[in-house]
Design a protein around this motif. Sequence first.
Motif, PDB file in Angstrom:
ATOM      1  N   UNK A 277       0.838  -1.190   0.000  1.00  0.00           N
ATOM      2  CA  UNK A 277       0.000   0.000   0.000  1.00  0.00           C
ATOM      3  C   UNK A 277       0.876   1.244   0.000  1.00  0.00           C
ATOM      4  N   UNK A 278       0.863   1.954  -1.120  1.00  0.00           N
ATOM      5  CA  UNK A 278       1.625   3.188  -1.223  1.00  0.00           C
ATOM      6  C   UNK A 278       0.765   4.371  -0.808  1.00  0.00           C
ATOM      7  N   UNK A 279       1.425   5.414  -0.327  1.00  0.00           N
ATOM      8  CA  UNK A 279       0.712   6.605   0.093  1.00  0.00           C
ATOM      9  C   UNK A 279       1.325   7.837  -0.524  1.00  0.00           C
ATOM     10  N   UNK A 280       1.559   8.836   0.301  1.00  0.00           N
ATOM     11  CA  UNK A 280       2.163  10.078  -0.184  1.00  0.00           C
ATOM     12  C   UNK A 280       3.646   9.908  -0.494  1.00  0.00           C
ATOM     13  N   UNK A 281       4.186   8.742  -0.138  1.00  0.00           N
ATOM     14  CA  UNK A 281       5.540   8.381  -0.541  1.00  0.00           C
ATOM     15  C   UNK A 281       5.413   7.273  -1.581  1.00  0.00           C
ATOM     16  N   UNK A 282       5.319   7.602  -2.878  1.00  0.00           N
ATOM     17  CA  UNK A 282       4.955   6.618  -3.895  1.00  0.00           C
ATOM     18  C   UNK A 282       6.052   5.645  -4.320  1.00  0.00           C
ATOM     19  N   UNK A 283       7.272   5.810  -3.815  1.00  0.00           N
ATOM     20  CA  UNK A 283       8.422   4.949  -4.124  1.00  0.00           C
ATOM     21  C   UNK A 283       8.489   4.564  -5.610  1.00  0.00           C
ATOM     22  N   UNK A 284       8.761   5.544  -6.431  1.00  0.00           N
ATOM     23  CA  UNK A 284       8.875   5.311  -7.869  1.00  0.00           C
ATOM     24  C   UNK A 284      10.036   4.383  -8.208  1.00  0.00           C
ATOM     25  N   UNK A 285      11.059   4.367  -7.352  1.00  0.00           N
ATOM     26  CA  UNK A 285      12.199   3.494  -7.598  1.00  0.00           C
ATOM     27  C   UNK A 285      11.836   2.025  -7.573  1.00  0.00           C
TER      28      UNK A 285
ATOM     29  N   UNK B 205      13.243  14.410  10.159  1.00  0.00           N
ATOM     30  CA  UNK B 205      12.807  14.248   8.770  1.00  0.00           C
ATOM     31  C   UNK B 205      13.857  13.477   7.973  1.00  0.00           C
ATOM     32  N   UNK B 206      13.405  12.569   7.137  1.00  0.00           N
ATOM     33  CA  UNK B 206      14.299  11.732   6.342  1.00  0.00           C
ATOM     34  C   UNK B 206      14.535  10.369   6.945  1.00  0.00           C
ATOM     35  N   UNK B 207      14.129  10.182   8.198  1.00  0.00           N
ATOM     36  CA  UNK B 207      14.303   8.904   8.873  1.00  0.00           C
ATOM     37  C   UNK B 207      13.180   7.953   8.476  1.00  0.00           C
ATOM     38  N   UNK B 208      13.499   6.666   8.377  1.00  0.00           N
ATOM     39  CA  UNK B 208      12.497   5.634   8.120  1.00  0.00           C
ATOM     40  C   UNK B 208      12.353   4.795   9.381  1.00  0.00           C
ATOM     41  N   UNK B 209      11.112   4.634   9.841  1.00  0.00           N
ATOM     42  CA  UNK B 209      10.898   3.828  11.037  1.00  0.00           C
ATOM     43  C   UNK B 209       9.945   2.678  10.716  1.00  0.00           C
TER      44      UNK B 209
ATOM     45  N   UNK C 105      -2.452 -12.859   9.298  1.00  0.00           N
ATOM     46  CA  UNK C 105      -1.825 -12.119   8.208  1.00  0.00           C
ATOM     47  C   UNK C 105      -0.653 -11.297   8.733  1.00  0.00           C
ATOM     48  N   UNK C 106       0.450 -11.278   7.976  1.00  0.00           N
ATOM     49  CA  UNK C 106       1.644 -10.523   8.363  1.00  0.00           C
ATOM     50  C   UNK C 106       1.572  -9.108   7.812  1.00  0.00           C
ATOM     51  N   UNK C 107       1.870  -8.144   8.684  1.00  0.00           N
ATOM     52  CA  UNK C 107       1.860  -6.738   8.294  1.00  0.00           C
ATOM     53  C   UNK C 107       3.207  -6.113   8.640  1.00  0.00           C
ATOM     54  N   UNK C 108       3.811  -5.439   7.661  1.00  0.00           N
ATOM     55  CA  UNK C 108       4.973  -4.585   7.899  1.00  0.00           C
ATOM     56  C   UNK C 108       4.506  -3.141   7.713  1.00  0.00           C
ATOM     57  N   UNK C 109       4.709  -2.322   8.705  1.00  0.00           N
ATOM     58  CA  UNK C 109       4.326  -0.913   8.633  1.00  0.00           C
ATOM     59  C   UNK C 109       5.573  -0.039   8.567  1.00  0.00           C
ATOM     60  N   UNK C 110       5.629   0.828   7.576  1.00  0.00           N
ATOM     61  CA  UNK C 110       6.827   1.649   7.358  1.00  0.00           C
ATOM     62  C   UNK C 110       6.431   3.116   7.237  1.00  0.00           C
ATOM     63  N   UNK C 111       7.016   3.946   8.089  1.00  0.00           N
ATOM     64  CA  UNK C 111       6.780   5.390   8.037  1.00  0.00           C
ATOM     65  C   UNK C 111       8.029   6.107   7.555  1.00  0.00           C
TER      66      UNK C 111
ATOM     67  N   UNK D 250      13.652  11.050  -0.650  1.00  0.00           N
ATOM     68  CA  UNK D 250      14.021   9.805   0.035  1.00  0.00           C
ATOM     69  C   UNK D 250      13.522   8.565  -0.684  1.00  0.00           C
ATOM     70  N   UNK D 251      13.187   8.720  -1.967  1.00  0.00           N
ATOM     71  CA  UNK D 251      12.621   7.614  -2.738  1.00  0.00           C
ATOM     72  C   UNK D 251      13.575   6.421  -2.797  1.00  0.00           C
ATOM     73  N   UNK D 252      14.847   6.666  -3.050  1.00  0.00           N
ATOM     74  CA  UNK D 252      15.814   5.572  -3.177  1.00  0.00           C
ATOM     75  C   UNK D 252      15.953   4.805  -1.864  1.00  0.00           C
ATOM     76  N   UNK D 253      15.964   5.529  -0.772  1.00  0.00           N
ATOM     77  CA  UNK D 253      16.082   4.897   0.546  1.00  0.00           C
ATOM     78  C   UNK D 253      14.863   4.018   0.839  1.00  0.00           C
ATOM     79  N   UNK D 254      13.686   4.540   0.534  1.00  0.00           N
ATOM     80  CA  UNK D 254      12.462   3.786   0.779  1.00  0.00           C
ATOM     81  C   UNK D 254      12.361   2.586  -0.159  1.00  0.00           C
ATOM     82  N   UNK D 255      12.843   2.743  -1.384  1.00  0.00           N
ATOM     83  CA  UNK D 255      12.862   1.626  -2.333  1.00  0.00           C
ATOM     84  C   UNK D 255      13.710   0.477  -1.800  1.00  0.00           C
TER      85      UNK D 255
END
Length: 288
Positions: free
Chosen positions: A35-43, A146-150, A240-246, A272-277
């Motif tokens: 599920x993508x949101x406002x961070x669409x991870x185009x990479x 800002x820029x951190x992934x949790x 069901x397994x869920x991974x949540x990423x902010x 931060x697209x590359x990092x999230x990818x």
Amino acid sequence: MIDRDYISKYKKRIENSAQKILTTGGIEKPDIVIQQGSAPIEGLLDVIRKNGRFTMMVPYKKIGFPVPTVANHIGMLVVAEVTVHQSFDGKKKKPRRLVLWLLQGRHHFYESGSAHEAAFMMRVCIRYGAKNFILLNAAGGLTFEAGKIIFLKDCAGNIPSPNIAFFEDNRRFVNCSNLFDLNWYFRAKFPNSLGSYFAVQGPEYESPCTAIDLRDRGFNSVGMSTVPEVWAIKAQNPKISIAGVSLITNNHFDENAHAVSHSEVTRMAKENDAKLTDVVRSLIIAVK
């Protein structure tokens, strides 16, 4: 009003949507729903091109999904298959073929005032056989910069439950003690940067007073999504397994805190697209 008639029609919509996906043809049961949101991870699209192929792209409207009304939420179901050549321990193993469903955009509670609508796509995916979900969001940082992934270990919110009046197999209550699959994070080698997320109703961004209150209550990030989806998934099937990423797109603390705007959120998401990818790629490799 959420009454028996509403729920009856809601369940019929879920069945109709699943049937529309089935009759579209060529859409296999997903191994992972992203599920993508406002961070669409185009990479991630480039990763798929290099390691697999796209098999279908279907507008939400065509399959009965709620159409997003927020900028950067495309409203497209992208179906792809990828070949994974290594296991989560990094060793070369027999290649695994995985089917991915990318949900490009989501319906937020504030768009309609309905948590049931916010959870609708999750229920259709489960009806179609989904067993693993990666839920992404852009969030305000209460303790992270800002820029951190949790990686979410827990969540809560003031959004009404999407499970009100919606019962499956006479299960009225939902166990929320283990919402996220922490072992999935560990297999992906993300044992650090765990945090808790709070979902506000929106569309207002959090005031300083709200941010201070949430931080004092132990939350690390805040946003306007994800929680209804998590509650609905666990109500449908606790296994069901869920991974949540902010992705933290703005600070709500110290001298760096400033007024938030959607353009700022999307700008930080793009940066931060590359990092999230890389994070999503690692989670795909580590899925069981």
